[in-house]
Every structure is written in structure tokens, then in C-alpha cells.
Design an enzyme around this catalytic site. Structure first.
Site, mmCIF file in Angstrom:
data_model
loop_
_atom_site.group_PDB
_atom_site.id
_atom_site.type_symbol
_atom_site.label_atom_id
_atom_site.label_comp_id
_atom_site.label_asym_id
_atom_site.label_seq_id
_atom_site.Cartn_x
_atom_site.Cartn_y
_atom_site.Cartn_z
ATOM 1 N N HIS A 63 78.392 90.933 -48.750
ATOM 2 C CA HIS A 63 77.198 90.511 -49.479
ATOM 3 C C HIS A 63 77.674 89.684 -50.673
ATOM 4 O O HIS A 63 78.822 89.816 -51.101
ATOM 5 C CB HIS A 63 76.448 91.768 -49.955
ATOM 6 C CG HIS A 63 75.093 91.496 -50.502
ATOM 7 N ND1 HIS A 63 74.890 91.111 -51.804
ATOM 8 C CD2 HIS A 63 73.868 91.565 -49.924
ATOM 9 C CE1 HIS A 63 73.598 90.949 -52.015
ATOM 10 N NE2 HIS A 63 72.950 91.215 -50.888
ATOM 11 N N TYR A 64 76.807 88.875 -51.231
ATOM 12 C CA TYR A 64 77.221 88.053 -52.371
ATOM 13 C C TYR A 64 77.441 88.868 -53.638
ATOM 14 O O TYR A 64 78.083 88.411 -54.579
ATOM 15 C CB TYR A 64 76.222 86.915 -52.629
ATOM 16 C CG TYR A 64 74.855 87.362 -53.090
ATOM 17 C CD1 TYR A 64 74.593 87.617 -54.435
ATOM 18 C CD2 TYR A 64 73.819 87.541 -52.172
ATOM 19 C CE1 TYR A 64 73.341 88.029 -54.853
ATOM 20 C CE2 TYR A 64 72.562 87.952 -52.586
ATOM 21 C CZ TYR A 64 72.331 88.189 -53.924
ATOM 22 O OH TYR A 64 71.089 88.601 -54.336
ATOM 23 N N ARG A 65 76.944 90.091 -53.685
ATOM 24 C CA ARG A 65 77.109 90.922 -54.881
ATOM 25 C C ARG A 65 78.489 91.574 -54.913
ATOM 26 O O ARG A 65 79.142 91.756 -53.893
ATOM 27 C CB ARG A 65 76.030 91.990 -54.935
ATOM 28 C CG ARG A 65 74.670 91.405 -55.206
ATOM 29 C CD ARG A 65 73.655 92.465 -55.562
ATOM 30 N NE ARG A 65 72.400 91.838 -55.909
ATOM 31 C CZ ARG A 65 71.246 92.107 -55.334
ATOM 32 N NH1 ARG A 65 71.176 93.024 -54.382
ATOM 33 N NH2 ARG A 65 70.155 91.477 -55.711
#
EC number: 3.1.15.-
Length: 180
Positions: free
Chosen positions: A127-129
Site C-alpha cells: 500500500h502507499y502508506r
């Protein structure tokens, strides 16, 4: 066994801190559930690099990785960067769907920079997080420094040990710093 709530923890050891000039020499992964219980440990991979590449390490990295035995493991390894990426993805696909887990670890943005340049397929799996334990460390040091005294890292600078330390450190902050 895939669960979108599982967390992927990763640590890289590199020849230095510059992702444009340094390279990954070791990687490891652990998958936990959302409560930080370890579900599986992935492959611990020494990534082969030439003597020429290893000779460019600075004094700290030469001493640290030489003393831990990592430099010798890297020399003896037959696993390329591409193969290390493939093996790691093969493991992760069993546990977490693509794009669901943040990248988890300590100072994880640095690892992500190296993945982006050297293992882009693996970097894109996350995920981008980011779930960066060092954020809590910085906050605890400023807001509740007494909490810092209750946790000591092993400090081996070997990928699997560093991940185990990161998970244990987050458990420590969950118990003593984060009020849930």
C-alpha cells in the site's frame, strides 16, 4: 491464508544510504496479523554483489557487515537482486493481497527508496502508506522520554533481527505509550 489485515514487515541491509549509488545486500520479511502476532517469516536473503561493489562500502558498513558475517554471505550468495525480489513476492502473495499492507518497519522510508529503485515490483506490492515505528520512537522521546528506557534493541544490523526488534518495539509502544 491471505488476509488484507495482515502486515508485511521488511528490513534491508545496504552497502550505504544512497539508493542511487548503494545496493541491497540483505533482505528479510515477516508477516504479522493486525495484533502483531507473527504468522510467518519469509526468506532471509543475502543478495550477491561483486567484490568491487563491496569495496565501495564506507568504514561503518565495512566494519558492521564484515563483523556480522554478512559481507561473506553476500560474496558466497548466488541470489541476484531480481531473484531476491521474486522469492520475497512469492512468499508475500501467500499472506497478503497486493496493495493492502503498508510497508512496516523502522525508518522504513529509507528501505522504500531502495525498493523503488532496485525492486520496483516488490515496492509496488505494498500500500502507499507506511507504518514506521521510528515515528513513535521520535514522539515518545519528545513527549514521554521515560518510555524509551523500557526498550532496548539488539542492534545486530541483520535484516531478520532488525524486523523482530521493530515488531517488539511497536508492541512496547502499544503497551506503554499508545492508550487504546
Amino acid at each position: 491464508m491471505q488476509n488484507p489485515q495482515n502486515l508485511i514487515w521488511i528490513d534491508l541491509e545496504m552497502t550505504g544510504l544512497d539508493p542511487d549509488n548503494d545496493v541491497i545486500i540483505e533482505m528479510a520479511t515477516i508477516v504479522t496479523d493486525s495484533q502483531l502476532n507473527v504468522l510467518a517469516e519469509g526468506p532471509v536473503i543475502a543478495v550477491h554483489q561483486s567484490d568491487e561493489v563491496l569495496a565501495r562500502m564506507d568504514e561503518w558498513n565495512t566494519r558492521q557487515h564484515g563483523g556480522s558475517g554478512l559481507t561473506q554471505r553476500v560474496r558466497e550468495s548466488r541470489i541476484s537482486t531480481a531473484e531476491a525480489e521474486r522469492l520475497t513476492l512469492e512468499f508475500l502473495e501467500q499472506w497478503v493481497p497486493k496493495g493492502k499492507s503498508p510497508i512496516c518497519g523502522n525508518s522504513i522510508c529509507q528501505d522504500r527508496r531502495f525498493l523503488y529503485r532496485q525492486m520496483p515490483t516488490l515496492e509496488a506490492y505494498f500500500h502507499y502508506r507506511n507504518l514506521d515505528v521510528s515515528t513513535l520512537k521520535e514522539l515518545a522521546a519528545r513527549w514521554a522520554p521515560q518510555i524509551m528506557e523500557g526498550f532496548k534493541k539488539g542492534g545486530t544490523h541483520l535484516a531478520l533481527d532488525d524486523i523482530r526488534d521493530s515488531i517488539a518495539e511497536l508492541r512496547h509502544y502499544r503497551e506503554h505509550f499508545i492508550k487504546v
